[in-house]
Write an enzyme that holds these catalytic residues in place. Structure first.
Site, PDB file in Angstrom:
ATOM      1  N   TYR A 114       0.880  -1.220   0.109  1.00 33.88           N
ATOM      2  CA  TYR A 114      -0.083  -0.079   0.002  1.00 33.88           C
ATOM      3  C   TYR A 114       0.881   1.503   0.057  1.00 33.88           C
ATOM      4  O   TYR A 114       2.064   1.247   0.303  1.00 33.88           O
ATOM      5  CB  TYR A 114      -1.051   0.118   1.207  1.00 33.88           C
ATOM      6  CG  TYR A 114      -0.215   0.360   2.481  1.00 33.88           C
ATOM      7  CD1 TYR A 114      -0.248   1.595   2.977  1.00 33.88           C
ATOM      8  CD2 TYR A 114       0.420  -0.816   3.250  1.00 33.88           C
ATOM      9  CE1 TYR A 114       0.399   1.938   4.131  1.00 33.88           C
ATOM     10  CE2 TYR A 114       0.966  -0.287   4.384  1.00 33.88           C
ATOM     11  CZ  TYR A 114       1.150   0.907   4.883  1.00 33.88           C
ATOM     12  OH  TYR A 114       1.868   1.455   6.036  1.00 33.88           O
ATOM     13  N   TYR A 116       9.247  -1.374   4.076  1.00 35.22           N
ATOM     14  CA  TYR A 116       8.862   0.105   4.315  1.00 35.22           C
ATOM     15  C   TYR A 116       9.713   0.921   3.658  1.00 35.22           C
ATOM     16  O   TYR A 116      10.729   0.924   3.720  1.00 35.22           O
ATOM     17  CB  TYR A 116       9.134   0.018   6.051  1.00 35.22           C
ATOM     18  CG  TYR A 116       8.267   1.079   6.540  1.00 35.22           C
ATOM     19  CD1 TYR A 116       6.790   1.052   6.880  1.00 35.22           C
ATOM     20  CD2 TYR A 116       8.869   2.480   6.570  1.00 35.22           C
ATOM     21  CE1 TYR A 116       6.323   2.417   7.209  1.00 35.22           C
ATOM     22  CE2 TYR A 116       8.256   3.649   7.059  1.00 35.22           C
ATOM     23  CZ  TYR A 116       6.987   3.615   7.322  1.00 35.22           C
ATOM     24  OH  TYR A 116       6.243   4.643   8.143  1.00 35.22           O
ATOM     25  N   PHE A 134       3.513   9.912   4.776  1.00 37.49           N
ATOM     26  CA  PHE A 134       3.704   9.072   3.525  1.00 37.49           C
ATOM     27  C   PHE A 134       4.328   7.960   4.269  1.00 37.49           C
ATOM     28  O   PHE A 134       5.213   7.915   4.763  1.00 37.49           O
ATOM     29  CB  PHE A 134       5.028  10.178   2.769  1.00 37.49           C
ATOM     30  CG  PHE A 134       5.565   9.257   1.767  1.00 37.49           C
ATOM     31  CD1 PHE A 134       5.242   9.522   0.213  1.00 37.49           C
ATOM     32  CD2 PHE A 134       6.259   8.313   1.716  1.00 37.49           C
ATOM     33  CE1 PHE A 134       5.925   8.902  -0.694  1.00 37.49           C
ATOM     34  CE2 PHE A 134       6.962   7.397   0.760  1.00 37.49           C
ATOM     35  CZ  PHE A 134       6.723   8.047  -0.703  1.00 37.49           C
ATOM     36  N   GLU A 135       4.115   6.846   3.478  1.00 39.73           N
ATOM     37  CA  GLU A 135       4.597   5.643   3.719  1.00 39.73           C
ATOM     38  C   GLU A 135       4.191   4.648   2.584  1.00 39.73           C
ATOM     39  O   GLU A 135       2.782   4.660   2.152  1.00 39.73           O
ATOM     40  CB  GLU A 135       4.302   5.034   5.023  1.00 39.73           C
ATOM     41  CG  GLU A 135       3.179   4.736   5.483  1.00 39.73           C
ATOM     42  CD  GLU A 135       2.967   4.178   6.851  1.00 39.73           C
ATOM     43  OE1 GLU A 135       3.777   4.283   7.642  1.00 39.73           O
ATOM     44  OE2 GLU A 135       1.727   3.675   7.070  1.00 39.73           O
ATOM     45  N   ILE A 136       5.133   3.853   2.133  1.00 42.22           N
ATOM     46  CA  ILE A 136       4.936   2.688   0.927  1.00 42.22           C
ATOM     47  C   ILE A 136       5.439   1.573   1.888  1.00 42.22           C
ATOM     48  O   ILE A 136       6.415   1.390   2.238  1.00 42.22           O
ATOM     49  CB  ILE A 136       5.483   2.767  -0.392  1.00 42.22           C
ATOM     50  CG1 ILE A 136       5.203   4.353  -1.053  1.00 42.22           C
ATOM     51  CG2 ILE A 136       5.392   1.786  -1.041  1.00 42.22           C
ATOM     52  CD1 ILE A 136       5.838   4.598  -2.200  1.00 42.22           C
TER      53      ILE A 136
END
Length: 432
Positions: free
Chosen positions: A245, A272, A329-331
């Site tokens: 995500y 992460y 913000f994080e993927i």
């Protein structure tokens, strides 16, 4: 004696600057965290309790005088930057000890050995937590994401809200993207303060924080959001089909054209990804690190052997330097949160009640979880993604800025501000 005209202008300018500082401090949590007197003081003095944690790579003794573990302003500012061919800033170490993001992705990554990104996609989704009142800011964020990236890839979106989304919200969002979009309702028990929380104690804590001007210190909804993002969003039915995500917030900016960061996560086994890191506001987490230490001492087998403890602590785990990845913000790989280690970790934190008795944020909780339960090489700095969430931004440098056709000012870049924690991330890979 009257004040001269030039000197009067100086006083006026100082008054304006001080007013802006306090306005940002009281309206923006992260600015307040980075510029608070407590934060600056702790950069010089260090703080918190003393105990070693298993699974770290550093020694257990403090690294500076008077027990201070954190570097001073001069320590951080004195790191002499250099640049690689892509314009990325490098610490002064040999090539074998470079942070992973300084190794450029090969030009033929998508067109040579691998299929084109149009023909190959990760099992990934965008996630936005929003309310109906966030519509205009949500539209602005999604429109930028579409223009800079997703109109080429058409990854789906999931929007989550504790109340049903309005028809207007749904119509405006679906107008600006051709990608699949789903709108989900957050289960009541995942969002609201649980019944077992002592409300007398919790309300007293909120009142005390509000009295002390702690950002969102008096807000119960903000605490609900932090707890939800820490331990529940990834359990939503609409996210169960996905592995990766990208979290998007209303009212953020994306500055650069992108290739597919989801494929970087997939092909390089990353867990992460982040763009900005900085210290957490200390008044919100007074007992968080004690709780983390308690969990790790009781569950040493759950900690990754090659973890990123040195990002979190300057003295081998005795104290927390408060560095965290800015989680707006994080993927990430959803398996990181779904796994046994983080699941038990979150449940342990939740039972302590610190989300309500203090004001634990999802950013330090996610950051500590990623640092302890993933390998350090599975945490990735996305140096090529230009991003802004007020008041900070990451703007790609050098060739990365040109390649991405970035519209941010490369001089406005948080990476090497003295209170940025990127140097601690770099040090994970450059220590001898």
């Amino acid at each position: 004696m009257s004040v001269s005209t030039p000197l009067r202008y100086v006083f006026v300018a100082l008054a304006v600057l001080i007013s802006l500082h306090y306005l940002l401090s009281f309206t923006n949590e992260t600015y307040g965290s980075a510029t608070s007197l407590d934060n600056i003081k702790q950069q010089f003095t260090g703080a918190e309790t003393n105990i070693n944690l298993p699974g770290n790579t550093a020694g257990g003794s403090p690294l500076s005088h008077n027990g201070a573990a954190n570097p001073s302003h001069d320590d951080v500012a004195s790191i002499p930057p250099s640049h690689d061919s892509a314009g990325d800033i490098l610490p002064p170490h040999d090539d074998a000890a470079r942070p992973p993001y300084n190794t450029p992705v090969p030009e033929d990554y998508y067109t040579g050995a691998h299929p084109s990104p149009v023909g190959r996609k990760a099992n990934a989704v965008f996630v936005m937590l929003a309310r109906n009142g966030d519509l205009e800011n949500a539209v602005a964020s999604i429109k930028q994401m579409e223009d800079r990236f997703n109109k080429k890839f058409k990854y789906p979106y999931v929007f989550l809200n504790e109340q049903p989304f309005s028809e207007q919200f749904k119509a405006r969002i679906t107008t600006i993207t051709d990608s699949p979009v789903e709108f989900g309702l957050i289960p009541h028990d995942h969002w609201f303060q649980p019944d077992w929380i002592d409300e007398t104690r919790a309300s007293a804590a909120r009142a005390e924080m509000q009295k002390n001007n702690v950002i969102y210190g008096g807000s119960l909804p903000y605490r609900n959001m932090c707890r939800y993002n820490s331990g529940f969003f990834y359990r939503h039915e609409l996210l169960k089909p996905f592995k990766y995500y990208w979290r998007i917030e209303p009212d953020v900016k994306f500055f650069c054209d992108l290739d597919d960061p989801f494929l970087i996560m997939e092909d390089q086994n990353k867990m992460y990804g982040f763009t900005i890191s900085l210290p957490e506001y200390p008044a919100t987490i007074p007992t968080l690190w004690n709780t983390v230490r308690e969990f790790v001492v009781a569950n040493p087998d759950l900690v990754s052997p090659d973890n990123a403890m040195d990002f979190l602590s300057d003295d081998g785990g005795e104290t927390y330097n408060r560095c965290h990845f800015w989680s707006n913000f994080e993927i990430a790989n959803l398996d990181l949160w779904r796994g046994e280690s983080y699941s038990k970790f979150f449940d342990f934190l939740d039972e302590k009640g610190g989300f309500y008795y203090e004001r634990w944020g999802d950013a330090p909780v996610h950051s500590i979880g990623a640092a302890l339960f993933a390998r350090k090489d599975q945490i990735h700095f996305f140096g090529d993604i230009g991003y802004r969430h007020e008041p900070f931004q990451h703007c790609p440098q050098g060739e990365a800025h040109k390649k991405g056709k970035c519209w941010c000012d490369p001089e406005q870049n948080f990476d090497r501000e003295w209170y940025s924690c990127l140097n601690k991330y770099d040090a994970l890979f450059t220590k001898s």
